[in-house]
Design a protein around this motif. Structure first.
Motif, PDB file in Angstrom:
ATOM      1  N   ASP A 196      12.001 -10.879 -12.065  1.00  0.00           N
ATOM      2  CA  ASP A 196      10.723 -10.176 -12.216  1.00  0.00           C
ATOM      3  C   ASP A 196      10.052  -9.986 -10.860  1.00  0.00           C
ATOM      4  N   ARG A 197      10.062 -11.019 -10.063  1.00  0.00           N
ATOM      5  CA  ARG A 197       9.459 -10.935  -8.727  1.00  0.00           C
ATOM      6  C   ARG A 197      10.190  -9.908  -7.879  1.00  0.00           C
ATOM      7  N   ASN A 198      11.508  -9.892  -7.974  1.00  0.00           N
ATOM      8  CA  ASN A 198      12.294  -8.953  -7.192  1.00  0.00           C
ATOM      9  C   ASN A 198      11.957  -7.515  -7.564  1.00  0.00           C
ATOM     10  N   ALA A 199      11.801  -7.266  -8.863  1.00  0.00           N
ATOM     11  CA  ALA A 199      11.453  -5.913  -9.306  1.00  0.00           C
ATOM     12  C   ALA A 199      10.093  -5.501  -8.765  1.00  0.00           C
ATOM     13  N   ALA A 200       9.122  -6.430  -8.789  1.00  0.00           N
ATOM     14  CA  ALA A 200       7.792  -6.114  -8.266  1.00  0.00           C
ATOM     15  C   ALA A 200       7.841  -5.882  -6.758  1.00  0.00           C
ATOM     16  N   LEU A 201       8.599  -6.704  -6.032  1.00  0.00           N
ATOM     17  CA  LEU A 201       8.723  -6.524  -4.578  1.00  0.00           C
ATOM     18  C   LEU A 201       9.422  -5.210  -4.238  1.00  0.00           C
ATOM     19  N   ARG A 202      10.384  -4.817  -5.055  1.00  0.00           N
ATOM     20  CA  ARG A 202      11.076  -3.550  -4.816  1.00  0.00           C
ATOM     21  C   ARG A 202      10.114  -2.373  -4.995  1.00  0.00           C
ATOM     22  N   ALA A 203       9.280  -2.465  -6.038  1.00  0.00           N
ATOM     23  CA  ALA A 203       8.285  -1.405  -6.249  1.00  0.00           C
ATOM     24  C   ALA A 203       7.284  -1.377  -5.096  1.00  0.00           C
ATOM     25  N   ALA A 204       6.873  -2.560  -4.623  1.00  0.00           N
ATOM     26  CA  ALA A 204       5.940  -2.622  -3.493  1.00  0.00           C
ATOM     27  C   ALA A 204       6.586  -2.060  -2.231  1.00  0.00           C
ATOM     28  N   ARG A 205       7.857  -2.386  -2.023  1.00  0.00           N
ATOM     29  CA  ARG A 205       8.549  -1.851  -0.842  1.00  0.00           C
ATOM     30  C   ARG A 205       8.618  -0.328  -0.902  1.00  0.00           C
ATOM     31  N   ASP A 206       8.919   0.222  -2.079  1.00  0.00           N
ATOM     32  CA  ASP A 206       9.007   1.676  -2.209  1.00  0.00           C
ATOM     33  C   ASP A 206       7.667   2.331  -1.916  1.00  0.00           C
ATOM     34  N   GLN A 207       6.590   1.747  -2.422  1.00  0.00           N
ATOM     35  CA  GLN A 207       5.263   2.305  -2.159  1.00  0.00           C
ATOM     36  C   GLN A 207       4.884   2.164  -0.690  1.00  0.00           C
ATOM     37  N   SER A 208       5.268   1.027  -0.083  1.00  0.00           N
ATOM     38  CA  SER A 208       4.980   0.832   1.339  1.00  0.00           C
ATOM     39  C   SER A 208       5.750   1.827   2.188  1.00  0.00           C
ATOM     40  N   ALA A 209       6.992   2.099   1.807  1.00  0.00           N
ATOM     41  CA  ALA A 209       7.772   3.084   2.549  1.00  0.00           C
ATOM     42  C   ALA A 209       7.160   4.477   2.430  1.00  0.00           C
ATOM     43  N   LEU A 210       6.683   4.819   1.220  1.00  0.00           N
ATOM     44  CA  LEU A 210       6.032   6.114   1.030  1.00  0.00           C
ATOM     45  C   LEU A 210       4.764   6.210   1.860  1.00  0.00           C
ATOM     46  N   ALA A 211       3.971   5.123   1.844  1.00  0.00           N
ATOM     47  CA  ALA A 211       2.730   5.119   2.623  1.00  0.00           C
ATOM     48  C   ALA A 211       3.022   5.217   4.117  1.00  0.00           C
ATOM     49  N   ALA A 212       4.079   4.554   4.575  1.00  0.00           N
ATOM     50  CA  ALA A 212       4.419   4.605   6.000  1.00  0.00           C
ATOM     51  C   ALA A 212       4.860   6.006   6.410  1.00  0.00           C
ATOM     52  N   ARG A 213       5.622   6.676   5.545  1.00  0.00           N
ATOM     53  CA  ARG A 213       6.044   8.042   5.862  1.00  0.00           C
ATOM     54  C   ARG A 213       4.842   8.986   5.903  1.00  0.00           C
ATOM     55  N   GLN A 214       3.959   8.830   4.927  1.00  0.00           N
ATOM     56  CA  GLN A 214       2.768   9.685   4.911  1.00  0.00           C
ATOM     57  C   GLN A 214       1.887   9.429   6.127  1.00  0.00           C
ATOM     58  N   SER A 215       1.713   8.159   6.467  1.00  0.00           N
ATOM     59  CA  SER A 215       0.882   7.820   7.614  1.00  0.00           C
ATOM     60  C   SER A 215       1.502   8.327   8.907  1.00  0.00           C
ATOM     61  N   ALA A 216       2.825   8.225   9.015  1.00  0.00           N
ATOM     62  CA  ALA A 216       3.494   8.704  10.228  1.00  0.00           C
ATOM     63  C   ALA A 216       3.316  10.201  10.397  1.00  0.00           C
ATOM     64  N   ARG A 217       3.365  10.927   9.283  1.00  0.00           N
ATOM     65  CA  ARG A 217       3.199  12.381   9.353  1.00  0.00           C
ATOM     66  C   ARG A 217       1.770  12.726   9.783  1.00  0.00           C
ATOM     67  N   LEU A 218       0.799  12.022   9.210  1.00  0.00           N
ATOM     68  CA  LEU A 218      -0.589  12.265   9.579  1.00  0.00           C
ATOM     69  C   LEU A 218      -0.859  11.864  11.033  1.00  0.00           C
ATOM     70  N   TYR A 219      -0.264  10.716  11.437  1.00  0.00           N
ATOM     71  CA  TYR A 219      -0.470  10.242  12.813  1.00  0.00           C
ATOM     72  C   TYR A 219       0.139  11.205  13.820  1.00  0.00           C
ATOM     73  N   GLN A 220       1.301  11.766  13.457  1.00  0.00           N
ATOM     74  CA  GLN A 220       1.980  12.694  14.368  1.00  0.00           C
ATOM     75  C   GLN A 220       1.114  13.921  14.656  1.00  0.00           C
ATOM     76  N   PHE A 221       0.362  14.358  13.651  1.00  0.00           N
ATOM     77  CA  PHE A 221      -0.463  15.558  13.820  1.00  0.00           C
ATOM     78  C   PHE A 221      -1.938  15.221  14.064  1.00  0.00           C
ATOM     79  N   GLY A 222      -2.196  13.962  14.383  1.00  0.00           N
ATOM     80  CA  GLY A 222      -3.552  13.577  14.740  1.00  0.00           C
ATOM     81  C   GLY A 222      -4.512  13.513  13.595  1.00  0.00           C
ATOM     82  N   ARG A 223      -4.016  13.352  12.352  1.00  0.00           N
ATOM     83  CA  ARG A 223      -4.899  13.324  11.183  1.00  0.00           C
ATOM     84  C   ARG A 223      -5.345  11.917  10.815  1.00  0.00           C
ATOM     85  N   THR A 224      -4.747  10.909  11.440  1.00  0.00           N
ATOM     86  CA  THR A 224      -5.167   9.522  11.200  1.00  0.00           C
ATOM     87  C   THR A 224      -5.075   8.753  12.505  1.00  0.00           C
TER      88      THR A 224
END
Length: 486
Positions: free
Chosen positions: A403-431
């Motif tokens: 159960d913990r592994n499944a929750a950590l996997r979901a958290a990792r996926d969301q963190s990866a999505l957030a990191a990609r979005q943040s990187a895109r915004l940072y690249q263009f000076g939006r964050t």
């Protein structure tokens, strides 16, 4: 002849009585033993979830991993592990003791011949003359048989046979432990390799972020402080690598020793492993009844209880006399008289000896044996309870880690999505820089936590298989096949 007939008749009567008198309690598993409770034989409480199935645990459970490298390592460990060699020697010793005690059931034969040269004193024969010097001889063949009138020998054999069964169970337990330890060491080496791979990938991402930050600074869109903060996070991530490498090395050294090699001769292919072994399908666990029949430590404790019970009979038999049947045939005389009728001698009869014990000492010996039996029963109950506890605990820990592994996997996926979005915004000076830095830090922590959970799942599976107590059946089958061929 009448006296000889009477002697033989009494001897046969004593032997007949021996066949029907055995003191001490006859062993059986006590009715109130925890092993007999319905709750101890019921399905496991923790096995109701989807990760498990009620099918019996296969004897060679490590084949569920479908990993040829692991199977090869366990074969090597079974062939060369020092603990298994010691267990095999203890088992041989136990069987030798059984043979030694069983010899008391067979007659003892003693032959003696004593040729001499000298002179017999005439007065000892009632002859006044001085006898000449001559060759003399004396020879005897004696046969004795201890009649087990009170079952002392029978109970002693029961005790040592139970000891041999307990030694066999100890050997089986050693095989279970070695199989689990080998699998655990293999899992730890591969898990450390996997965590190193994840940590290195995270480090590479951080390195690219540092490069991106440098490019922004050269374009006038950042400050040197951002570079320092990014570099600090890089060094913090790099600090995770040495402990993981140490864990992998230690696991490799342990794996080498388990398979009978020196630490430096660890398997090279395992050193390159970066995928933790996992059983993907539902794990077959059976029920409590199957567990208690399978676990060697339960069988060992039960056999120790049987041996302690038999020793009550041994102590009780000390209250009664020993009866031995003996016969001898031989001759004595001068060499010139060899084979004369008056030189032959023979005897036949029982020998009764009794070291009459004081009532107090006799009661003490029986009380000591009875107390040892009570302690053995308590230990037997404790081993049964501990086996059930270990298994239920292992089932629960593994299910909750899933159960913990499944929750950590979901958290990792969301963190990866957030990191990609943040990187895109940072690249263009939006964050700002700190938002990107925090997103990368969160992703790195999520990746590390998930990798750690994957490694823990591999170890929890091994602990579950260890608690289930299988793996010794295959070695017993191989040993039986070798015995048949020989």
């Amino acid at each position: 002849m009448n006296r000889a007939t009477q002697t033989v008749t009494m001897t046969l009567l004593a032997a007949a009585l021996a066949a029907c008198t055995t003191v001490g309690p006859n062993y059986k598993v006590p009715q109130d033993a925890i092993l007999n409770r319905p709750a101890a034989n019921a399905p496991f409480l923790g096995a109701s979830g989807t990760p498990f199935q009620s099918a019996p645990l296969p004897p060679a459970w490590w084949r569920l991993y479908q990993d040829p490298v692991l199977e090869r390592l366990i074969v090597q460990a079974f062939a060369a592990n020092t603990d298994l060699r010691m267990a095999a020697a203890n088992l041989q010793r136990a069987h030798a003791i059984v043979e030694q005690v069983e010899e008391k059931k067979t007659p003892d034969v003693d032959a003696k011949i004593a040729p001499q040269y000298g002179r017999v004193a005439g007065s000892s024969l009632g002859i006044p003359e001085v006898l000449p010097r001559t060759g003399l001889y004396e020879g005897d063949i004696r046969v004795s048989y201890q009649v087990d009138m009170w079952g002392r020998i029978k109970r002693a054999i029961e005790a040592v046979e139970a000891d041999a069964d307990a030694a066999q169970a100890a050997s089986d337990l050693a095989h279970v432990t070695v199989a689990a330890d080998t699998t655990r060491a293999y899992a730890e080496a591969c898990s450390a390799g996997y965590q190193l791979k994840v940590a290195q990938a995270t480090l590479d991402l951080q390195q690219r972020f540092i490069q991106l930050t440098g490019e922004r600074i050269r374009r006038g869109r950042g400050t040197a402080l951002e570079t320092s903060r990014a570099q600090a996070q890089f060094e913090q991530l790099r600090a995770n690598l040495p402990p993981l490498e140490a864990r992998r090395r230690v696991a490799l050294y342990r794996l080498a020793v388990l398979t009978g090699a020196v630490p430096g001769q660890f398997p090279v292919d395992v050193a390159q492993c970066a995928t933790p072994p996992r059983v993907a399908a539902a794990i077959p666990v059976g029920d409590g009844a199957a567990l208690l029949r399978r676990r060697p430590d339960v069988r060992q404790a039960e056999r120790q209880l049987a041996g302690a019970t038999a020793r009550i009979g041994v102590a009780t038999a000390e209250l009664y006399p020993n009866i031995s049947l003996g016969a001898s045939f031989g001759g004595v005389g001068m060499n010139s008289q060899f084979n004369d009728a008056n030189t032959w001698k023979w005897s036949l009869g029982p020998l009764i000896s009794w070291n009459i014990p004081s009532p107090r000492s006799a009661r003490t010996r029986i009380a000591v044996a009875s107390a040892a039996t009570s302690a053995a029963l308590a230990r037997f109950d404790g081993v049964v309870l501990n086996a059930l506890r270990e298994t239920e605990s292992a089932l629960t820990i593994y299910a909750r880690e899933l159960d913990r592994n499944a929750a950590l996997r979901a958290a990792r996926d969301q963190s990866a999505l957030a990191a990609r979005q943040s990187a895109r915004l940072y690249q263009f000076g939006r964050t700002d820089f700190l938002s990107q830095l925090d997103a990368d830090r969160t992703l790195a922590a999520s990746e590390s936590a998930l990798a750690g959970s994957d490694a823990q799942l591999a170890l929890d599976q091994v602990q579950l298989f260890l608690a289930l107590g299988g793996g010794w059946e295959t070695t017993r089958a191989v040993a039986a096949a070798v015995a048949v061929k020989s």
